[in-house]
Motif scaffolding. Structure first.
Motif, PDB file in Angstrom:
ATOM      1  N   GLY A   1       0.819  -1.207   0.000  1.00  0.00           N
ATOM      2  CA  GLY A   1       0.000   0.000   0.000  1.00  0.00           C
ATOM      3  C   GLY A   1       0.852   1.256   0.000  1.00  0.00           C
ATOM      4  O   GLY A   1       0.558   2.224  -0.712  1.00  0.00           O
ATOM      5  N   GLY A   2       1.909   1.257   0.793  1.00  0.00           N
ATOM      6  CA  GLY A   2       2.805   2.403   0.834  1.00  0.00           C
ATOM      7  C   GLY A   2       3.480   2.646  -0.501  1.00  0.00           C
ATOM      8  O   GLY A   2       3.669   3.799  -0.923  1.00  0.00           O
ATOM      9  N   THR A   3       3.835   1.572  -1.199  1.00  0.00           N
ATOM     10  CA  THR A   3       4.473   1.698  -2.509  1.00  0.00           C
ATOM     11  C   THR A   3       3.537   2.334  -3.525  1.00  0.00           C
ATOM     12  O   THR A   3       3.924   3.239  -4.277  1.00  0.00           O
ATOM     13  CB  THR A   3       4.934   0.316  -3.012  1.00  0.00           C
ATOM     14  N   VAL A   4       2.279   1.870  -3.551  1.00  0.00           N
ATOM     15  CA  VAL A   4       1.306   2.448  -4.481  1.00  0.00           C
ATOM     16  C   VAL A   4       1.049   3.909  -4.143  1.00  0.00           C
ATOM     17  O   VAL A   4       0.981   4.765  -5.038  1.00  0.00           O
ATOM     18  CB  VAL A   4      -0.014   1.653  -4.447  1.00  0.00           C
ATOM     19  N   ALA A   5       0.907   4.219  -2.856  1.00  0.00           N
ATOM     20  CA  ALA A   5       0.678   5.603  -2.450  1.00  0.00           C
ATOM     21  C   ALA A   5       1.842   6.491  -2.882  1.00  0.00           C
ATOM     22  O   ALA A   5       1.644   7.625  -3.346  1.00  0.00           O
ATOM     23  CB  ALA A   5       0.492   5.678  -0.936  1.00  0.00           C
ATOM     24  N   LEU A   6       3.063   5.992  -2.758  1.00  0.00           N
ATOM     25  CA  LEU A   6       4.243   6.760  -3.142  1.00  0.00           C
ATOM     26  C   LEU A   6       4.251   7.056  -4.634  1.00  0.00           C
ATOM     27  O   LEU A   6       4.448   8.199  -5.063  1.00  0.00           O
ATOM     28  CB  LEU A   6       5.500   5.988  -2.742  1.00  0.00           C
ATOM     29  N   TYR A   7       4.021   6.021  -5.439  1.00  0.00           N
ATOM     30  CA  TYR A   7       4.047   6.200  -6.892  1.00  0.00           C
ATOM     31  C   TYR A   7       2.850   6.981  -7.408  1.00  0.00           C
ATOM     32  O   TYR A   7       2.920   7.587  -8.482  1.00  0.00           O
ATOM     33  CB  TYR A   7       4.142   4.836  -7.582  1.00  0.00           C
ATOM     34  N   ALA A   8       1.754   6.958  -6.659  1.00  0.00           N
ATOM     35  CA  ALA A   8       0.576   7.727  -7.061  1.00  0.00           C
ATOM     36  C   ALA A   8       0.667   9.184  -6.624  1.00  0.00           C
ATOM     37  O   ALA A   8      -0.211   9.985  -6.943  1.00  0.00           O
ATOM     38  CB  ALA A   8      -0.684   7.086  -6.479  1.00  0.00           C
ATOM     39  N   GLY A   9       1.722   9.510  -5.895  1.00  0.00           N
ATOM     40  CA  GLY A   9       1.907  10.884  -5.447  1.00  0.00           C
ATOM     41  C   GLY A   9       1.035  11.273  -4.275  1.00  0.00           C
ATOM     42  O   GLY A   9       0.785  12.449  -4.028  1.00  0.00           O
ATOM     43  N   ILE A  10       0.546  10.268  -3.537  1.00  0.00           N
ATOM     44  CA  ILE A  10      -0.289  10.536  -2.368  1.00  0.00           C
ATOM     45  C   ILE A  10       0.624  10.678  -1.149  1.00  0.00           C
ATOM     46  O   ILE A  10       1.311   9.749  -0.766  1.00  0.00           O
ATOM     47  CB  ILE A  10      -1.297   9.392  -2.122  1.00  0.00           C
ATOM     48  N   VAL A  11       0.627  11.851  -0.554  1.00  0.00           N
ATOM     49  CA  VAL A  11       1.537  12.102   0.562  1.00  0.00           C
ATOM     50  C   VAL A  11       0.721  12.422   1.812  1.00  0.00           C
ATOM     51  O   VAL A  11       0.250  13.543   2.002  1.00  0.00           O
ATOM     52  CB  VAL A  11       2.496  13.272   0.250  1.00  0.00           C
ATOM     53  N   TRP A  12       0.517  11.420   2.666  1.00  0.00           N
ATOM     54  CA  TRP A  12      -0.169  11.637   3.941  1.00  0.00           C
ATOM     55  C   TRP A  12       0.813  11.604   5.099  1.00  0.00           C
ATOM     56  O   TRP A  12       0.466  11.921   6.226  1.00  0.00           O
ATOM     57  CB  TRP A  12      -1.201  10.536   4.207  1.00  0.00           C
ATOM     58  N   GLY A  13       2.005  11.140   4.823  1.00  0.00           N
ATOM     59  CA  GLY A  13       2.938  10.836   5.892  1.00  0.00           C
ATOM     60  C   GLY A  13       3.018   9.337   6.073  1.00  0.00           C
ATOM     61  O   GLY A  13       2.045   8.608   5.817  1.00  0.00           O
ATOM     62  N   VAL A  14       4.166   8.876   6.495  1.00  0.00           N
ATOM     63  CA  VAL A  14       4.412   7.440   6.604  1.00  0.00           C
ATOM     64  C   VAL A  14       3.447   6.773   7.576  1.00  0.00           C
ATOM     65  O   VAL A  14       2.871   5.714   7.295  1.00  0.00           O
ATOM     66  CB  VAL A  14       5.867   7.174   7.037  1.00  0.00           C
ATOM     67  N   LEU A  15       3.246   7.386   8.735  1.00  0.00           N
ATOM     68  CA  LEU A  15       2.403   6.764   9.753  1.00  0.00           C
ATOM     69  C   LEU A  15       0.942   6.673   9.311  1.00  0.00           C
ATOM     70  O   LEU A  15       0.278   5.657   9.537  1.00  0.00           O
ATOM     71  CB  LEU A  15       2.506   7.536  11.071  1.00  0.00           C
ATOM     72  N   ALA A  16       0.446   7.729   8.673  1.00  0.00           N
ATOM     73  CA  ALA A  16      -0.948   7.723   8.223  1.00  0.00           C
ATOM     74  C   ALA A  16      -1.172   6.672   7.142  1.00  0.00           C
ATOM     75  O   ALA A  16      -2.168   5.943   7.156  1.00  0.00           O
ATOM     76  CB  ALA A  16      -1.337   9.103   7.703  1.00  0.00           C
ATOM     77  N   THR A  17      -0.227   6.579   6.197  1.00  0.00           N
ATOM     78  CA  THR A  17      -0.338   5.585   5.133  1.00  0.00           C
ATOM     79  C   THR A  17      -0.286   4.177   5.714  1.00  0.00           C
ATOM     80  O   THR A  17      -1.085   3.304   5.355  1.00  0.00           O
ATOM     81  CB  THR A  17       0.799   5.760   4.113  1.00  0.00           C
TER      82      THR A  17
END
Length: 278
Positions: free
Chosen positions: A188-204
């Protein structure tokens, strides 16, 4: 089972999985009506398998009524009706199905299948919507659920150890559950990173953790349902995998949870926007 038969079954599972993933990703990328066809197909197959398990053989008329009720909801979904209206239609369908069950002195388990299948389709369709946020949300969901399922299986087989829920699903272990959860968070963190979604590591990580756990609960729920009705697989529709419910049990549970979280933040008709919009 012989070694050759086991190898053949594994190959069948892998080939079926590759084909299914390719079709699902293609329809997800296309979005719109094509993705809604996927959602409706999943829901229709789920209700077919649910009623096959939960309804007695002499309840053909009741099954037809339930299939018809869900068909109305799915037709509205294919037409692009807003999620609020779809939920109202589903509630009406469940009420009518329950009334028909009561009139015929039938159990209510088959009616619960209408709610389960309908919520699955509506949640998946509403999350995808027709924009970039919906695509990101759906890929995020898929990555977590698929990584959780795959790694839970292989880690559980490799490490073994205490059983997670022996009375429900004897093959599942705590090691597999933990391994699957970690994999889900990473995916999930990898997809969020590549999708440009930045919530912060803990939130993701927190959102991925919730969805991974819920997907495993959904898997256990389906296992308990099959155990209740004395069946090993929900059907034989997918070679090497059993039925559609056997493949989407974790997905639909996690999809509903993500839908609820997103809807609480940005409304029933745009559940992906608050979390995945840029």
């Amino acid at each position: 089972m012989t070694k050759g038969a086991g190898r053949s079954n594994l190959q069948q599972r892998v080939l079926s999985a590759i084909l299914l993933v390719a079709v699902v990703l293609a329809l997800t990328w296309a979005g719109g009506f094509w993705y809604r066809i996927l959602c409706a197909g999943i829901a229709g197959a789920v209700l077919y398998e649910w009623t096959a398990m939960a309804s007695p053989r002499d309840a053909t008329a009741h099954r037809i009524v339930l299939w018809g009720l869900l068909a109305v909801v799915l037709a509205m979904l294919l037409a692009g009706v807003p999620a609020v209206t779809l939920h109202i239609a589903l509630v009406v369908a469940v009420i009518v199905g329950a009334a028909h069950a009561a009139y015929g002195q039938r159990e209510f388990w088959p009616v619960a299948g209408v709610a389960y299948a309908g919520l699955s389709a509506i949640s998946l369709a509403a999350l995808r919507s027709d924009d970039a946020a919906g695509l990101a949300a759906t890929l995020f969901l898929f990555a977590i659920v698929w990584a959780t399922d795959i790694l839970a299986y292989f880690v559980g087989r490799a490490i073994g150890g205490p059983k997670l829920a022996p009375s429900i699903s004897p093959g599942k272990t705590w090691s597999g559950a933990i391994g699957g959860t970690i994999a889900g968070i990473v995916a999930g963190g990898t997809v969020a990173l590549y999708a440009g979604i930045v919530w912060g590591v803990l939130a993701t990580a927190a959102l991925a953790l919730i969805l991974s756990i819920v997907s495993q609960i959904g898997d256990l729920f389906e296992s308990s349902l099959k155990r209740r009705f004395g069946t090993k697989d929900s059907s034989g529709l997918i070679p090497g995998h059993g039925g559609v419910m056997d493949r989407v049990d974790g997905l639909v549970a996690a999809a509903f949870m993500l839908f609820v979280i997103g809807a609480a933040a940005s409304g029933l008709d745009a559940p992906a926007n608050a979390l995945f919009g840029r």
